[in-house]
Design an enzyme around this catalytic site. Structure first.
Site, short mmCIF file in Angstrom:
data_model
loop_
_atom_site.label_atom_id
_atom_site.label_comp_id
_atom_site.label_asym_id
_atom_site.label_seq_id
_atom_site.Cartn_x
_atom_site.Cartn_y
_atom_site.Cartn_z
N SER A 251 0.84 -1.18 0.00
CA SER A 251 0.00 0.00 0.00
C SER A 251 0.89 1.25 0.00
CB SER A 251 -0.96 -0.04 1.20
OG SER A 251 -2.03 0.85 1.04
N ASP A 503 -8.47 -5.43 -6.04
CA ASP A 503 -8.12 -4.33 -5.15
C ASP A 503 -8.37 -3.01 -5.86
OD1 ASP A 503 -6.95 -2.54 -3.36
OD2 ASP A 503 -4.91 -3.06 -3.98
N HIS A 528 -5.74 -6.61 -1.92
CA HIS A 528 -4.75 -5.63 -1.50
C HIS A 528 -3.56 -6.33 -0.83
CE1 HIS A 528 -3.73 -1.45 -1.06
NE2 HIS A 528 -3.60 -1.52 0.24
#
Length: 568
Positions: A251, A503, A528
């Site tokens: 991320s 995601d 993710h």
């Protein structure tokens, strides 16, 4: 200007004045609760849903008008917004979820289990300089940066060091959930190091959020320089100057990992950047893409599910507008303390995070979830057990996210906790330089209420919040973004970009390999940074292959490094 009214037909607002020298002033105990609520406003669980049946939002020049659902006794509304010049401002969802919604009496449904037994580390602190980039007297101030170390498998001075680039939260969250590093360290005889990002967790400079003068040192460039200084010091103390360093991140941490390799190639020899939306900024990606991917996730499971979710907001609006409707919501949803105004935010929170963590195996990163939770939500909507009405279907869908284990006596409302220590920092970053516009617009075909993207309003709202002009183009200027293929061909090597197309952040990711050493691994069924999770016996074959590819690539990097360095 967006004018709405709440169910009581009252215009309720709370007004605070901020300027660049008094941002988030916590010195006054009387203001502390209000400022804490301000810091909580961006949270993903109440991203943007606001209709004219529920709230009033307004902005005057240089004054921030806040409508606070987190003060439910004062404002019965589900609009969580900071308005710009004529529109609402939404900050991008961030994975270290605050879990701001309370479990409710008897809850344990969202309990996060302890980390696997192999997660063992020593906590250390490094004296870090506040400002790495100039010689002003204030720059020489220092703070203690926390990092976690496991040297159990380390093979000695020339063996690899695997470093996790800490994201927007306490470092334990990432150490406890980055199974790929723990599981591969024995194979590579690697030392593991997890570095906490400045201004998060325990890595706080003095008076960190007292005003913009001190908060202004919270930037990506300062964070990367922190990592560089810490790595060099660690290697020097170990007399391991030749030890190759591979940086990992997911991320925002994945973005940092990629940028670390690009900016400090003499310090890190490779990067694993998982679900890193480095192209999520203005002009680089579609501003509607984040919510479009979420909508397509649900539509791919069931057209009926998609249709029910799209119609649910008007049904909720209608019910919230009358006493009879609110009574029906209380009965249907079994809300703790009858807090029915939290329902739209609860629903939106669940849909966003289920899409992000649509993992193929049960997970407990954010909350306890079954495998393929998007599919399970659609199954609950398509095959309800408590009634065919839209609201009954939505209640069963929400239970998948909030009460999968069945341990909650009732649905909770918005809470104030910040268990991962990330709210104030991410608010600041997302409104100064991390302006991820890919998550600001909501199209007319979305399962969420539409919200046209307006870049001017985004910037105006951010300036009102921080008291400073945002720098929406700085990331692109400093790290590259436009013409990313040629930029990376000329300036980078040894980066793995993993993206799972389930995601929503994948829409801002690097989805095609750029060179022999800048490799994109893309999986249509991936969530993710699913590749970084601990492996399980139930992992599908595609996920096992992704991890094997990543290990082969890292092994190739290390062989090349040792060959070039003439290290046996």
């Amino acid at each position: 200007m967006d004018a709405c009214t709440n169910p009581l037909n009252l215009s309720i607002s709370f007004t605070f004045e901020f300027n660049s020298s008094h941002h988030l002033d916590r010195s006054s105990p009387a203001r502390l609760d209000y400022i804490d609520h301000l810091a909580l406003l961006h949270h993903q669980s109440l991203i943007h849903h606001c209709s004219c049946s529920r709230c009033s939002c307004s902005m005057a020049p240089a004054i921030l008008t806040l409508l606070l659902l987190t003060l439910p006794s004062l404002l019965p509304s589900s609009c969580h917004a900071i308005t710009g010049a004529g529109g609402r401002r939404r900050l991008p969802p961030t994975l270290p979820m605050l879990r701001r919604y309370s479990a409710g009496p008897g809850g344990g449904g969202s309990a996060v289990p302890p980390p696997p037994p192999q997660v063992q580390y020593e906590t250390r602190r490094f004296t870090q300089r506040l400002d790495h980039f100039n010689a002003l007297p204030a720059s020489y101030a220092t703070f203690q940066q926390r990092y976690l170390v496991n040297g159990t498998f380390w093979g000695g001075r020339a063996a690899p060091v695997f470093v996790y680039a800490g994201n927007e939260g306490e470092i334990e969250l990432f150490a406890n959930n980055t199974g790929l590093m723990w599981e591969t360290a024995p194979r590579f005889r690697a030392m593991l190091v997890f570095v906490e990002h400045r201004y998060y967790g325990d890595s706080m400079p003095a008076a960190a959020y007292s005003n913009s003068t001190t908060t202004g040192y919270l930037t990506t460039t300062q964070a990367l320089a922190d990592f560089a200084e810490l790595i060099l010091s660690l290697k020097a103390n170990l007399s391991a100057h030749a030890a190759p360093v591979v940086v990992f991140g997911g991320s925002y941490g994945g973005m940092l990992a990629a940028w670390m390799r690009m900016k400090y190639p003499h310090i890190v020899m490779g990067a694993v950047a998982s679900s890193a939306p480095i192209l999520g900024f203005y002009g680089l990606s579609d501003p509607y893409s984040f919510y479009d991917v979420i909508s397509n996730d649900f539509k791919s499971e069931s057209q009926h599910c998609y249709d029910v979710l799209r119609s649910s907001w008007s049904e909720l609006d209608k019910a919230l507008a009358t006493d009879a409707g609110r009574a029906q919501l209380t009965h249907t949803f079994n809300m703790c303390k009858g807090n029915v105004d939290a329902i739209p935010g609860l629903l939106e929170n669940a849909l966003v995070y289920v899409a992000m963590t649509d993992y193929p195996t049960p997970s407990s990163f954010l909350t306890s979830l079954p495998a393929y939770p998007v599919r399970q939500i659609c199954r609950a909507i398509d095959q309800p057990t408590s009634g065919n009405e839209t609201l009954a279907r939505i209640k069963e869908a929400m239970a998948i996210y909030y009460n999968h284990t069945g341990g909650l006596a009732c649905f909770g409302g918005a809470g104030d906790e910040d268990p991962y220590g990330m709210l104030a920092g991410w608010n600041w970053q997302a409104c100064t330089e991390m302006v991820l516009t890919m998550s600001y617009g909501v199209s007319g075909s979305s399962i969420f209420p539409p919200e046209p993207f307006n870049f001017t309003d985004v910037l105006a709202g951010c300036r009102a919040y921080t008291g400073l002009p945002p720098r929406p183009y700085w990331i692109e200027a400093h790290f590259g973004g436009f013409d990313i293929v040629n930029v990376l061909k000329r300036s980078a090597s040894n980066i793995i970009f993993f993206n799972g197309l389930r995601d929503p952040w994948s829409a801002g990711g690097v989805l095609k390999s750029i060179s022999k050493s800048i490799i994109a691994l893309v999986e249509p069924e991936g969530g993710h940074h699913v590749d970084l999770r601990f492996s399980t016996k139930e992992d599908p074959e595609w996920l096992k292959k992704v991890r094997r590819k990543e290990m082969r690539i890292i092994a190739d990097w290390l062989r090349q490094y040792y060959s070039e360095e003439a290290i046996a």
